[in-house]
Design an enzyme around this catalytic site. Structure first.
Site, PDB file in Angstrom:
ATOM      1  N   GLU A   1       0.793  -1.235   0.000  1.00  0.00           N
ATOM      2  CA  GLU A   1       0.000   0.000   0.000  1.00  0.00           C
ATOM      3  C   GLU A   1       0.823   1.281   0.000  1.00  0.00           C
ATOM      4  O   GLU A   1       0.517   2.241   0.708  1.00  0.00           O
ATOM      5  CB  GLU A   1      -0.965  -0.005   1.205  1.00  0.00           C
ATOM      6  CG  GLU A   1      -1.971  -1.127   1.139  1.00  0.00           C
ATOM      7  CD  GLU A   1      -3.071  -1.045   2.201  1.00  0.00           C
ATOM      8  OE1 GLU A   1      -2.997  -0.169   3.076  1.00  0.00           O
ATOM      9  OE2 GLU A   1      -3.999  -1.870   2.133  1.00  0.00           O
TER      10      GLU A   1
ATOM     11  N   GLU B   1      -4.540  -9.246   0.844  1.00  0.00           N
ATOM     12  CA  GLU B   1      -5.045  -8.854   2.173  1.00  0.00           C
ATOM     13  C   GLU B   1      -6.567  -8.803   2.142  1.00  0.00           C
ATOM     14  O   GLU B   1      -7.153  -8.333   1.171  1.00  0.00           O
ATOM     15  CB  GLU B   1      -4.460  -7.490   2.566  1.00  0.00           C
ATOM     16  CG  GLU B   1      -4.627  -7.180   4.038  1.00  0.00           C
ATOM     17  CD  GLU B   1      -3.907  -5.896   4.439  1.00  0.00           C
ATOM     18  OE1 GLU B   1      -2.713  -5.745   4.135  1.00  0.00           O
ATOM     19  OE2 GLU B   1      -4.566  -5.051   5.060  1.00  0.00           O
TER      20      GLU B   1
HETATM   21  C1  GAL Z   1      -4.479  -2.341   5.372  1.00  0.00           C
HETATM   22  C2  GAL Z   1      -2.993  -2.257   5.687  1.00  0.00           C
HETATM   23  C3  GAL Z   1      -2.689  -2.913   7.006  1.00  0.00           C
HETATM   24  C4  GAL Z   1      -3.653  -2.464   8.051  1.00  0.00           C
HETATM   25  C5  GAL Z   1      -5.049  -2.776   7.601  1.00  0.00           C
HETATM   26  C6  GAL Z   1      -6.108  -2.438   8.606  1.00  0.00           C
HETATM   27  O1  GAL Z   1      -4.855  -1.453   4.404  1.00  0.00           O
HETATM   28  O2  GAL Z   1      -2.259  -2.915   4.696  1.00  0.00           O
HETATM   29  O3  GAL Z   1      -1.381  -2.622   7.387  1.00  0.00           O
HETATM   30  O4  GAL Z   1      -3.477  -1.124   8.275  1.00  0.00           O
HETATM   31  O5  GAL Z   1      -5.290  -2.032   6.432  1.00  0.00           O
HETATM   32  O6  GAL Z   1      -7.358  -2.708   8.077  1.00  0.00           O
END
Ligand code: GAL
Length: 827
Positions: free
Chosen positions: A462, A538
């Protein structure tokens, strides 16, 4: 004519003299020093260097007198500890030890995280922030260690390897500056050979400055030398650091071709003629194949040698069958072994294409969790046992994969994933093609590329520059380097934006989707971009606090009922339905396996810990855990919640939620059926009923047969403590840890789901308490203590063995409750 005995003696004597002269000539010609000869044939050692350090918290004024002492040298007045306004001088050098005051330092063993020892404070001006430090400020700390090096080590190469220091570290040995290393996540290595004192020359001291005032991420990162340290001794002719690369191919089904590349480093000033033997052995040490090569290695240079071997009927590596092999490397010169080295590898193929992830040719959906490093009680300074414990819990949940978000992990974790069977997505910390950025990327690749568990590299997570032309250029540099260093694995980046802009995605082998943007972005893109290979790097980001069923701003708790979910993620299990429906997505990594310090979304102070985990920071499962257990295992799962202790709510309507993988579930309250529901895979069941205290029971049916049930009962008040240690035997090595769960139970032995009594611990025998935890995201109690409030029925205590054998007795007491004791043998 016969020789007389005298003549024979003379001839023998002359031959001997000539022999000695010849030997001297050869040695002189080779320019080999006496010390070098002394150590010829000495094999490498890799000693753990974690014990007996001293730690000083706070800054120390260091002035480097470049002109006076030469670059890197320290004069005897230029290193000071300012304590009580008194200047204490020269502790980098034991020769000046008269002025070194041990009382300004305390003894520590590594791994060590000083941040978790601190006090929670809501003050930005001192570096305390919700996300980065979980309100535990960072700062500066110093470590020093005195050590001796025997005379016999003269002539060897001696290096120190730091697996990880958070962060910005500077290293001196005996007053000589050796270097600096910024990243808190990549290893650093220094050559000590010239600056050490050998034998009678005196003691040595290594000094490490750690500056954790700046951060690298938005989660708790800890402070200090939080991973292992190693002292390595080798011949000057040796296998280079991270010097082997073992790859396999399975061109024929019953034979693995094994390619072994070995980098031999010659740090002598003369040419060396070496023999390299590489043996492939199975896990029992049975030799399967051996290759020998000879090679000239130029002075002060490194040469790569390639060898090929094979394994007949190889046992393939998968998470379910984590079969491992090793390459045993021997480097010899004139028949004497000068170095030996070991590389663990596995035989497996990995392919990611438009149809999904294929492991050994079979579609293999990745059931992964993203994780940060920390754990209750110890911050980021995890003894190996705790990493192993965490992985075991993840596997029990049904997970087969681990994403090291958002940086390379401690190397032992990768060994464990190889051994225990978890695929790994290994992630580079920064999207940077600067010299520093490339150095960190390469450290990850060279260090980790032999692990069969790693199935893909991630270049970043990100980064704001995703989807831009500049970002794509930087990314391309990193991807090209990665392909060169390891052509066997695909490369991704974990993207939350810009996937269709700036040519960014075109640079990647696999486009990583962090969340599907709630509108199935990955499904739309799959159709729109016919060449794009996708993977869900993710997912989920479900927030919940263990044992809580209401949102509470004041206390910083989030309900497990899904009343409040970040707008970027679905409910537990729902995104797995996408993976099942669209297998080309390859699988996913849910955010996260465990809660971690920092990032207390959606709250800030007083909340100090995240709520994203399917287990809390102690590893106690939350309700959402069962959504994944149901989806990812074949074990029948029925899990109902909330708990059934609602005093004063008699007669109120209440919803009972259930995660299951059964076909049908029937709910019973106090012996009366509330109704039987058909389950829709990966979807929660809900019953509406009227609350009455008593016994709630859910019965799960598969093919009409009762296969499992879950019972939740109204309890009475807490009456007793119960301890459950994950083991009854510890190694007497000063590192092993018992994870002891404390449950607060009522008189009938049922865990009281709201119990919050304080529990006090005492310990006898060869062990120490290294930390406590309870999973309460707003707890400001110190982790380094011998007491803890229970949170919703549970707390946790970690006990570490000493180096003596014996019996540890850990007692837990709580004012009005019956105490408990657990006995752990140490040997
Ligand atoms: C994502 C990020 C993670 C964490 C997560 C929380 O976008 O990659 O590090 O912050 O969100 O939802």
């Amino acid at each position: 004519m016969k020789n007389t005995p005298n003549q024979i003696n003379n001839q023998l004597f002359n031959m001997l003299l000539r022999g000695i002269a010849l030997l001297f000539a050869v040695l002189l010609a080779l320019n080999v020093t006496a010390q070098d000869r002394l150590n010829a044939g000495s094999e490498r050692t890799r000693d753990n260097f974690d014990f007996n350090w001293q730690f000083h918290k706070g800054d120390i004024a260091i002035k480097r007198a470049v002109k006076a002492a030469g670059y890197g040298g320290l004069t005897d007045i230029n290193v000071k500890v300012e304590t009580n306004k008194e200047a204490i001088v020269a502790y980098t050098d034991v020769d000046k030890a008269a002025t070194f005051k041990p009382e300004d330092w305390r003894e520590v063993n590594l791994p060590h995280d000083w941040c978790v020892e601190g006090t929670f404070v809501n003050d930005k001006s001192i570096g305390s922030s919700p996300a980065v430090s979980g309100y535990l400020p960072g700062g500066i700390g110093f470590y020093r260690k005195e050590f001796e090096i025997p005379e016999a080590d003269k002539g060897k190469k001696i290096t120190i390897e730091f697996d990880g220091i958070f962060r910005n570290s500077t290293i001196w040995v005996n007053g000589q500056l050796l270097g600096t290393h910024q990243s808190g996540y990549t290893p650093s290595n220094y050559d000590l050979t010239d600056v050490l004192r050998y034998g009678n020359e005196g003691k040595n001291v290594v000094l490490v400055k750690v500056d954790a005032t700046e951060y690298e991420g938005w989660w708790y990162e800890g402070c200090g030398i939080y991973r292992h340290v190693w002292l390595n001794k080798t011949d000057k002719l040796h296998v280079d650091r991270f010097g082997t690369y073992v790859t396999t191919s399975l061109a024929r089904p019953d034979q693995a071709d094994v390619n072994v590349k070995t980098n031999i480093k010659n740090e002598y000033g003369v040419v060396k003629n070496i023999t390299l033997v590489s043996k492939i052995v199975d896990n029992k040490g049975v030799v399967l194949d051996t290759k020998t090569s000879s090679q000239i290695i130029e002075p002060f240079s490194t040469t790569e040698l390639s060898q090929k071997g094979s394994i007949q009927k190889p046992l393939l590596w998968t998470p379910e069958t984590p079969n491992l092999y090793r390459v045993l490397t021997e480097v010899s010169e004139n028949g004497i072994i000068v170095d030996n080295y070991e590389t663990t590898f596995g035989v497996r193929t990995i392919e990611i294409n438009r149809k999904g992830v294929f492991l050994n040719g079979k579609l293999y959906p990745v059931k992964g969790t993203c994780n940060h490093q920390d754990f209750a009680g110890i911050g980021v300074a995890l003894p190996d046992k705790i990493n192993e414990y965490k992985l075991k819990l993840l596997k029990e949940m049904g997970s087969n994969a681990y994403r090291c978000s958002h940086h390379p992990p401690t190397p032992e974790l990768l060994d464990m994933c190889d051994r225990m069977g978890l695929l790994v997505l290994d992630e580079n910390r920064m999207l940077s093609s600067s010299e520093e950025g490339i150095k960190d990327l390469k450290a990850m690749l060279y260090r980790d590329r032999n692990h069969p568990s790693i199935f893909m590299w991630s270049m970043e997570n990100e980064e704001w520059i995703q989807g831009t032309v500049t970002g794509a250029r930087i990314l391309k540099t990193l991807v090209d380097i990665t392909h060169k260093i390891d052509p066997t694995r695909p490369v991704t980046a974990a993207m939350n934006h810009g996937r269709n802009e700036g040519g960014y995605s075109d640079v990647l082998d696999v486009v990583g989707y962090n969340y599907g943007d709630k509108g199935l972005a990955y499904v739309k893109d799959h159709e729109k971009y016919p060449n794009r290979i996708e993977f869900c790097t993710e997912a989920t980001s479900f927030i919940s606090t263990r044992g809580e069923y209401q949102n509470d701003w004041g206390k910083g708790y989030v309900s497990n009922l899904g009343l409040w979910q970040p707008n970027w993620g679905p409910l537990p299990g729902e995104d797995w339905a996408d993976i099942v429906k669209y297998p080309y997505l390859g699988g996913l990594f849910v955010w996260t396996g465990f809660d971690y310090r920092g990032e207390p979304t959606p709250y800030q102070w007083p909340c100090v810990t995240s709520h994203f985990g399917f287990m809390d920071i102690c590893g106690f499962p939350k309700d959402g855990y069962y959504a994944y257990k149901a989806a990812w295992t074949n074990e029948p799962v029925v899990h109902i919640f909330p708990h059934w202790n609602w005093p004063g709510k008699d007669g109120d309507s209440i919803k009972v939620h259930c995660y299951t993988n059964c076909d049908e579930v029937e709910l019973w309250l106090n012996g009366k059926s509330i109704g039987r529901q058909k389950a829709i895979p990966y979807t929660k069941l809900i019953w509406n009923l009227i609350y009455k205290p008593g016994k709630l029971e859910a019965r799960g049916y598969k093919n009409g047969k009762l296969v499992t049930k879950d019972v939740v009962e109204t309890t009475t008040a807490p009456a007793q403590l119960a301890l459950k240690s994950d083991c009854r035997l510890l190694k007497a090595d000063g590192t092993d840890v018992a994870v002891i769960q404390v449950a607060l139970k009522d008189a009938k032995g049922r865990v009281v789901p709201t119990a919050a009594n304080q529990v006090k611990f005492s310990i006898e025998g060869p062990g120490v308490i290294i930390g406590t935890g309870n999973g309460n995201p707003s707890s400001h109690e110190p982790d380094k203590a011998s007491q803890r409030m229970a949170f919703n029925g549970y707390c946790l205590v970690l006990v570490q063995s000493n180096k003596q054998a014996g019996e540890i007795r850990l007692k837990a007491q709580s004012e009005t409750l019956k105490g408990a004791e657990v006995v752990i043998k140490v040997q």
